[in-house]
Each structure stands twice: as structure tokens, then as C-alpha cells.
Design a protein around this motif. Structure first.
Motif, mmCIF file in Angstrom:
data_model
loop_
_atom_site.group_PDB
_atom_site.id
_atom_site.type_symbol
_atom_site.label_atom_id
_atom_site.label_comp_id
_atom_site.label_asym_id
_atom_site.label_seq_id
_atom_site.Cartn_x
_atom_site.Cartn_y
_atom_site.Cartn_z
ATOM 1 N N PRO A 227 0.833 -1.214 0.000
ATOM 2 C CA PRO A 227 0.000 0.000 0.000
ATOM 3 C C PRO A 227 0.862 1.256 0.000
ATOM 4 O O PRO A 227 1.929 1.305 0.607
ATOM 5 N N ALA A 228 0.384 2.278 -0.705
ATOM 6 C CA ALA A 228 1.111 3.550 -0.777
ATOM 7 C C ALA A 228 0.134 4.711 -0.686
ATOM 8 O O ALA A 228 -0.855 4.757 -1.424
ATOM 9 N N LEU A 229 0.375 5.621 0.239
ATOM 10 C CA LEU A 229 -0.426 6.836 0.346
ATOM 11 C C LEU A 229 0.187 7.917 -0.523
ATOM 12 O O LEU A 229 1.405 8.092 -0.551
ATOM 13 N N ARG A 230 -0.635 8.637 -1.255
ATOM 14 C CA ARG A 230 -0.188 9.759 -2.072
ATOM 15 C C ARG A 230 -0.608 11.052 -1.383
ATOM 16 O O ARG A 230 -1.797 11.297 -1.187
ATOM 17 N N LEU A 231 0.376 11.864 -1.030
ATOM 18 C CA LEU A 231 0.099 13.079 -0.276
ATOM 19 C C LEU A 231 -0.908 13.970 -0.983
ATOM 20 O O LEU A 231 -1.861 14.462 -0.375
ATOM 21 N N VAL A 246 2.329 10.569 6.151
ATOM 22 C CA VAL A 246 2.230 9.829 4.895
ATOM 23 C C VAL A 246 3.520 9.061 4.638
ATOM 24 O O VAL A 246 3.521 7.863 4.337
ATOM 25 N N GLU A 247 4.639 9.750 4.749
ATOM 26 C CA GLU A 247 5.935 9.122 4.514
ATOM 27 C C GLU A 247 6.182 8.004 5.527
ATOM 28 O O GLU A 247 6.664 6.917 5.172
ATOM 29 N N ALA A 248 5.852 8.257 6.805
ATOM 30 C CA ALA A 248 6.059 7.251 7.841
ATOM 31 C C ALA A 248 5.219 6.003 7.570
ATOM 32 O O ALA A 248 5.686 4.866 7.747
ATOM 33 N N GLN A 249 3.970 6.205 7.118
ATOM 34 C CA GLN A 249 3.110 5.064 6.832
ATOM 35 C C GLN A 249 3.623 4.264 5.638
ATOM 36 O O GLN A 249 3.625 3.028 5.655
ATOM 37 N N ASN A 250 4.084 4.965 4.614
ATOM 38 C CA ASN A 250 4.628 4.269 3.444
ATOM 39 C C ASN A 250 5.874 3.465 3.812
ATOM 40 O O ASN A 250 6.057 2.339 3.345
ATOM 41 N N GLN A 251 6.744 4.037 4.655
ATOM 42 C CA GLN A 251 7.934 3.315 5.094
ATOM 43 C C GLN A 251 7.551 2.088 5.909
ATOM 44 O O GLN A 251 8.157 1.014 5.771
ATOM 45 N N ALA A 252 6.522 2.224 6.742
ATOM 46 C CA ALA A 252 6.061 1.090 7.548
ATOM 47 C C ALA A 252 5.516 -0.019 6.649
ATOM 48 O O ALA A 252 5.741 -1.210 6.896
ATOM 49 N N MET A 254 6.447 -0.652 3.577
ATOM 50 C CA MET A 254 7.573 -1.305 2.915
ATOM 51 C C MET A 254 8.296 -2.256 3.872
ATOM 52 O O MET A 254 8.706 -3.346 3.476
ATOM 53 N N ARG A 255 8.452 -1.833 5.131
ATOM 54 C CA ARG A 255 9.082 -2.714 6.117
ATOM 55 C C ARG A 255 8.252 -3.981 6.320
ATOM 56 O O ARG A 255 8.800 -5.082 6.445
ATOM 57 N N HIS A 256 6.931 -3.813 6.341
ATOM 58 C CA HIS A 256 6.057 -4.980 6.510
ATOM 59 C C HIS A 256 6.212 -5.939 5.325
ATOM 60 O O HIS A 256 6.246 -7.169 5.512
ATOM 61 N N ALA A 257 6.303 -5.393 4.119
ATOM 62 C CA ALA A 257 6.486 -6.246 2.937
ATOM 63 C C ALA A 257 7.806 -7.006 3.024
ATOM 64 O O ALA A 257 7.876 -8.194 2.704
ATOM 65 N N ARG A 258 8.853 -6.327 3.479
ATOM 66 C CA ARG A 258 10.157 -6.983 3.608
ATOM 67 C C ARG A 258 10.084 -8.113 4.638
ATOM 68 O O ARG A 258 10.590 -9.217 4.406
ATOM 69 N N GLU A 259 9.449 -7.846 5.766
ATOM 70 C CA GLU A 259 9.325 -8.872 6.804
ATOM 71 C C GLU A 259 8.518 -10.064 6.298
ATOM 72 O O GLU A 259 8.840 -11.221 6.589
ATOM 73 N N THR A 260 7.456 -9.781 5.531
ATOM 74 C CA THR A 260 6.619 -10.854 4.992
ATOM 75 C C THR A 260 7.423 -11.752 4.060
ATOM 76 O O THR A 260 7.336 -12.985 4.127
ATOM 77 N N TRP A 261 8.250 -11.145 3.198
ATOM 78 C CA TRP A 261 9.056 -11.937 2.273
ATOM 79 C C TRP A 261 10.137 -12.724 3.009
ATOM 80 O O TRP A 261 10.445 -13.857 2.640
ATOM 81 N N LEU A 262 10.710 -12.146 4.039
ATOM 82 C CA LEU A 262 11.720 -12.871 4.809
ATOM 83 C C LEU A 262 11.123 -14.123 5.439
ATOM 84 O O LEU A 262 11.749 -15.190 5.449
#
Length: 269
Positions: A227-231, A246-252, A254-262
Motif C-alpha cells: 500500500p502507498a499513500l499519495r500526499l 504519509v511518509e512514515a506510513q509508506n515506510q512502515a 515497505m518494512r512490513h512487505a520486507r518482513e513478509t518476504w523474509l
């Protein structure tokens, strides 16, 4: 005369033994191939990029060091007719480094406006902002074999992966994916790293989205959208516009996606 003769012997021994050999540099033809890109608008690079990529495949360390050193040159470069940007050798060198490697040594969120240009005040990024981080990046890798510089991959191995991320995912046919599949699990660390990269890839898709899709293609796992929020899509009174939420949520995300793939890739079968 005896002293002079002894000096000559010592110098000859050092040179023959390799201690006095000069550091490798690019040939004149190789420098010219790179300068063709650095001295022109990036909009014209398509014809010259294959030659530079070939130089990087065979002379990775020397080629990258040459381009990094060119970030010291703030000379303006004429753009194409109608371009609203003022290019520079420094900016072009930075653009070339990132296009070749997808490494964001200077960070994605930069202090100046227009990464590959001067900003609207005609100011270029300082050497401290751009050259020093790349020099440090090179220094860390100097004692390491250049064939493992990019997440354990050589540049020759990395290049088809970067090419896939830079093209629309609808064009990922068997020919495009074949060299990537040959890398097997060795490509996973690189793609997992790209899950945290919100720079732009193909068709205005983020590199993290492209890496997410490519991991799905390679592993057969479901690649759930990040998911990505557009300001600018949020209303002016939306609280998510404040405090960098917005930026903090987008970074979170991406981190969740990385953890899911790991979990998917490391969990025992």
C-alpha cells in the motif's frame, strides 16, 4: 655513481614486483564513452548506455571510481530544447551512478531540488552531500572482490535484474526473466533490499513495487501489493498530511512487505 646505480636497482625491483605499478585507470576510449553521457542531457543516453554498461561489466571498480570523481565538476550541461532543467556534469554523474547500480548512497530524500540538475536557484548539491558518500562507499568495498560488490553479485549479474526493474512488469517474458532465474536464491538479498526503495522504476511504479512483483514471479509466492499513500490525493484537512505521517506510513508498509518476504523465504518447508 654507485648510489645512483643502487637506486635504479631498488626502483626496478619495486616496479617488477608490483609495488610500484600505477593504479588502473580507464583508457581514453573508455573515458570518452562515459563523457558522452556526462556532457549531455540524460534524455539522450539510450544510445550510449550499452557501451558504458559493458565497461562497467569488465572494469567495475575503475569505471565507478571515474564516475564518482566526476561529481566534482559543476559545469553546466545544455539540455534539450524545451527541457525545464539545468543539467550539470556533477548531476549527470550522480544520475549515471544510480541508473547503473540502483544504489542510493546519498539517500532518497535529498536536501536539494532536482537530483540530476541544479535546483530552481541555480545551485548544485555540495561535494559533501554527494561525492563524500560515494567515496566512502568505494573505500568500504576496496578490499572486497568487485564480483561481489552488489549484494553478493557482480555487476554483470546485477545488470539484467536492474533492467527488469526498470521496465514494465507486463514485459517480463521468458527472455527477460531467464538471466535473473539463473541467479537462483543469490538474487533474493538484492530484491529484499529494494523492498525499501521508494524511488521510481518503470511506468511510475516504485522500485519496491517492482521488486515485490519480481520476487513473486521468481518464487511462485503471492506478491501482495504494498500500500502507498499519495500526499496530493489526500484532502487538505486530512490529519495524515501533518508531521510526515504519509511518509512514515509508506515506510512502515515497505518494512512490513520486507518482513513478509523474509518469512516466506526463510521459513522451513
Amino acid at each position: 655513481m654507485k648510489t645512483l646505480g643502487l637506486t635504479c636497482v631498488v626502483v626496478c625491483v619495486l616496479v617488477v614486483g608490483g609495488l610500484g605499478q600505477p593504479k588502473p585507470i580507464l583508457s581514453l576510449a573508455e573515458k570518452e564513452a562515459v563523457e558522452v553521457l556526462l556532457q549531455r542531457s540524460p534524455q539522450t543516453w539510450s544510445k550510449g548506455m550499452p557501451a558504458v554498461r559493458e565497461i562497467l561489466r569488465t572494469r567495475t571498480a575503475v569505471a565507478l571510481e571515474y564516475v564518482v570523481n566526476r561529481t566534482q565538476d559543476g559545469t553546466a550541461v545544455p539540455g534539450l530544447f524545451g527541457e525545464s532543467q539545468i543539467h550539470s556534469v556533477c548531476g549527470n554523474a550522480l544520475t549515471l551512478l544510480e541508473r547503473l547500480t540502483t544504489v542510493h548512497v546519498c539517500g532518497l530524500k535529498r536536501k536539494w531540488i532536482g537530483f540530476n540538475t541544479h535546483d530552481h536557484r541555480g545551485q548544485a548539491p555540495s561535494e559533501k552531500d554527494v561525492r563524500n558518500p560515494w567515496k566512502q562507499w568505494l573505500a568500504v568495498r576496496e578490499p572486497i572482490d568487485a564480483n561481489t560488490w552488489f549484494w553478493g553479485l557482480s555487476y554483470a549479474e546485477l545488470e539484467p535484474v536492474v533492467a527488469a526493474l526498470r521496465m514494465p512488469s507486463g514485459r517480463w517474458d521468458a527472455r527477460v526473466l531467464a538471466p535473473v532465474r539463473l541467479l537462483g536464491k543469490r538474487v533474493y538479498p538484492y530484491l529484499i533490499d529494494k523492498l525499501g526503495d521508494d524511488g521510481w522504476g518503470a511506468e511510475r511504479q516504485r522500485l519496491c513495487d517492482q521488486a515485490n512483483r519480481l520476487l513473486g514471479k521468481l518464487t511462485g509466492h503471492d506478491a501482495q501489493e504494498i500500500p502507498a499513500l499519495r500526499l496530493l490525493a489526500l484532502s487538505a484537512d486530512d490529519p495524515r498530511r501533518r508531521g510526515g505521517l504519509v511518509e512514515a506510513q509508506n515506510q512502515a508498509n515497505m518494512r512490513h512487505a520486507r518482513e513478509t518476504w523474509l518469512v516466506k523465504l526463510l521459513a522451513p518447508k
